[in-house]
Design an enzyme around this catalytic site. Structure first.
Site, PDB file in Angstrom:
ATOM      1  N   LYS A 111       0.833  -1.206   0.000  1.00  0.00           N
ATOM      2  CA  LYS A 111       0.000   0.000   0.000  1.00  0.00           C
ATOM      3  C   LYS A 111       0.869   1.257   0.000  1.00  0.00           C
ATOM      4  CE  LYS A 111      -3.647   1.975   3.000  1.00  0.00           C
ATOM      5  NZ  LYS A 111      -4.436   1.671   4.219  1.00  0.00           N
TER       6      LYS A 111
ATOM      7  N   SER B 110      -9.118   1.948   3.746  1.00  0.00           N
ATOM      8  CA  SER B 110      -8.267   2.701   2.847  1.00  0.00           C
ATOM      9  C   SER B 110      -7.330   1.837   2.006  1.00  0.00           C
ATOM     10  CB  SER B 110      -7.438   3.707   3.634  1.00  0.00           C
ATOM     11  OG  SER B 110      -6.601   3.051   4.596  1.00  0.00           O
TER      12      SER B 110
ATOM     13  N   SER C 150      -9.222  -0.714   7.885  1.00  0.00           N
ATOM     14  CA  SER C 150      -8.794  -0.454   6.515  1.00  0.00           C
ATOM     15  C   SER C 150      -8.210  -1.648   5.788  1.00  0.00           C
ATOM     16  CB  SER C 150      -7.782   0.698   6.484  1.00  0.00           C
ATOM     17  OG  SER C 150      -8.423   1.920   6.757  1.00  0.00           O
TER      18      SER C 150
END
Length: 558
Positions: free
Chosen positions: A169, A243, A267
């Site tokens: 990420k 996220s 997330s």
């Protein structure tokens, strides 16, 4: 998840919190989408990926589902990857095999790292216009590392992930690439790998790129002016969640075998639920967040997303371990071994009521149906399942200061604050006010919260808590556009009220796929445990997977 200033609230006498009006707004038909702004070439930068254009007619969304990738008058920066992200005429390779299967094929000589990495890059290129899962690619570097892995494999070297492509990420430092963390604007390249990436490389993994995240990881959707909207492979009109939405979309579509995400309020678990994946939020400190010592005031941890429990456990083992400067150092676990272990007969508490959020949120009927079916499966497998109600108390009073102070700490380091979303600037102001004494008081409550909520396990004798991962199926792309900070918080809290308390506690949880809505959208359930309970949760998740065989279902993205 952010907490906005109450002055931005838009309540009415009939709806004092504003939640009902937000829920109605999210359920209403969306307005027609604006035309996307053209991308402009970025003058500098490492191997990267441009924001996705509008969906093609073959994948076009219903009216209103899209959103412009940029704000008016500000074209999105196109981040270059010469020779890699381009229109392809060659056939798109099939979805990549899973993490363990890829490692097995490499060790047996049935494939090469160069072939796997090339296929991953080709699938990323082919799906970038529709899914937009990646912010940066390492095409040339990854292919060079794959060739080196092939030489090491041919020489007889064996490591858990030697030559296997993975993604991380874009809140995670990878040397040579900027860490935008979902933000617009320029950032300098990181000078060193984060500890989690260092450990993945030490296990032999080849990091092919960095996946999209919403701005500073605040929201359960992955959209922003810096990179556009990341879309759900199961239905591109909908978000994959956030996220860690880029990581989830990439794994669900078979662009990479597995990916690392981060979880500060759900997330990892939320996008795993909305893309039919296994997502593990480990114990605080299990996977280092260094160069941060205590990310988001202890709320955020790194964790894996994968299509199977075995793959998620394998990635967790590879990434786990402390940096010398880490504050939290739980004893090691053997996740991959746990995935092969019978969990035994467990007492499972099923909880439908989320913590107090003032939204009146409860599970959508289709979510409730899916989680009920999962609970019935657990009972059929021999576990004792009983409805219960954890004593959450006012745990939100401990979450809000820590979350907003964490956002303020990251936002204050942005070199161009004017580029931040107005909702981020609102959270920055709130976090600045609530920092210091309020954060210290919030963190001091954690021991009492452990005792109160832990009574479910200690006094009541349950081994696992089962809840929905989210209260709602994945929303449409663009549904949070133009909402104020307060109304965004209300909307996302109503959709996702179940995950964040375990971030306050620092305890582990695992999202498992729970099935699909009647329209084909994935939903999930989370298995939650007390401190350091990863092995039990992983063993139970693996038993469910053996029975339900959720890994046999794939999204329609080619």
């Amino acid at each position: 998840m952010s907490s906005a200033e109450p002055t931005e609230a838009e309540p009415t006498e009939a709806d004092p919190t504003g939640a009902a009006s937000v829920a109605a707004e999210l359920a209403a038909p969306a307005p027609a989408p604006a035309a996307p702004a053209p991308a402009a070439s970025e003058p500098t930068g490492a191997a990267s990926v441009a924001p996705a254009p509008a969906a093609s007619p073959a994948t076009a969304e219903p009216a209103g589902a899209g959103r412009p990738a940029t704000r008016p008058g500000r074209p999105a920066p196109a981040v270059r990857d010469p020779g890699r992200v381009a229109h392809r005429t060659a056939p798109v390779p099939p979805p990549l095999p899973g993490l363990a299967e890829s490692a097995r094929r490499l060790a047996e000589g049935a494939t090469t790292s160069t072939a796997l990495v090339a296929d991953a890059l080709a699938r990323i290129e082919a799906t970038q216009p529709t899914l937009n899962a990646f912010r940066h690619l390492r095409a040339e570097a990854a292919l060079a590392e794959a060739a080196e892995a092939d030489r090491r494999l041919a020489a007889g070297e064996r490591l858990p992930l030697l030559g296997v492509p993975v993604a991380v990420k874009d809140d995670t430092d990878v040397a040579g690439l900027p860490t935008h963390f979902g933000c617009a604007g320029e950032r300098p390249p990181a000078t060193a790998d984060s500890e989690a990436v260092r450990r993945l490389r030490a296990a032999g993994a080849v990091v092919v790129g960095k996946t999209n995240s919403c701005e500073l990881g605040q929201w359960p959707f992955t959209e922003g002016p810096g990179f556009g909207a990341t879309r759900n492979p199961w239905n591109t009109a909908h978000t994959p969640g956030g996220s860690s939405g880029g990581s989830a979309a990439a794994v669900a579509a078979g662009l990479v075998p597995a990916a690392l995400g981060s979880d500060g309020a759900g997330s990892v678990r939320i996008p795993a639920a909305w893309t039919h994946l296994v997502g593990i939020k480990p114990q605080r400190g299990r996977v280092s967040v260094h160069p941060h010592s205590d990310a988001f005031q202890g709320l955020t941890v790194n964790g894996p997303l994968a299509r199977t429990v075995a793959d998620a456990a394998l990635l967790l083992d590879a990434a786990a371990g402390p940096h010398p400067e880490d504050l939290h150092r739980p004893p090691a676990v053997r996740a991959a071994e746990a995935a092969r272990r019978d969990p035994g007969r467990l007492r499972v508490a099923l909880a439908w009521r989320p913590p107090l959020t003032l939204t009146g949120a409860g599970p959508d009927p289709e979510v409730r149906r899916a989680v009920t079916a999962l609970a019935e499966t657990l009972a059929r497998l021999g576990h004792h399942v009983e409805e219960a109600r954890p004593r959450y108390g006012l745990i939100g009073l401990a979450f809000v200061p820590r979350a907003t102070a964490g956002i303020a700490e990251f936002a204050a380091r942005h070199p161009e604050p004017a580029l931040l979303d107005p909702r981020t600037r609102s959270a920055l102001r709130t976090g600045t006010r609530l920092g210091g004494r309020a954060v210290r008081a919030a963190r001091a409550r954690e021991v009492r919260q452990h005792r109160r909520i832990g009574a479910l396990f200690d006094a009541s004798g349950f081994d696992v808590l089962l809840t929905p991962t989210t209260a709602a199926p994945p929303p449409r792309i663009g549904r949070f556009d133009e909402l104020s900070a307060w109304r965004t918080d209300l909307a996302m809290t109503a959709a996702c009220p179940y995950a964040w308390p375990w971030n306050v506690l620092g305890w582990p949880g695992v999202n498992v796929p729970a099935g699909f809505t009647r329209s084909g959208l994935p939903v999930g359930a989370q298995l939650l445990g007390p401190s350091r309970a990863e092995e039990r949760l992983i063993a139970l998740a693996a038993q469910l997977e053996d029975d339900l065989r959720w890994d046999e279902h794939r999204p329609p993205i080619p």
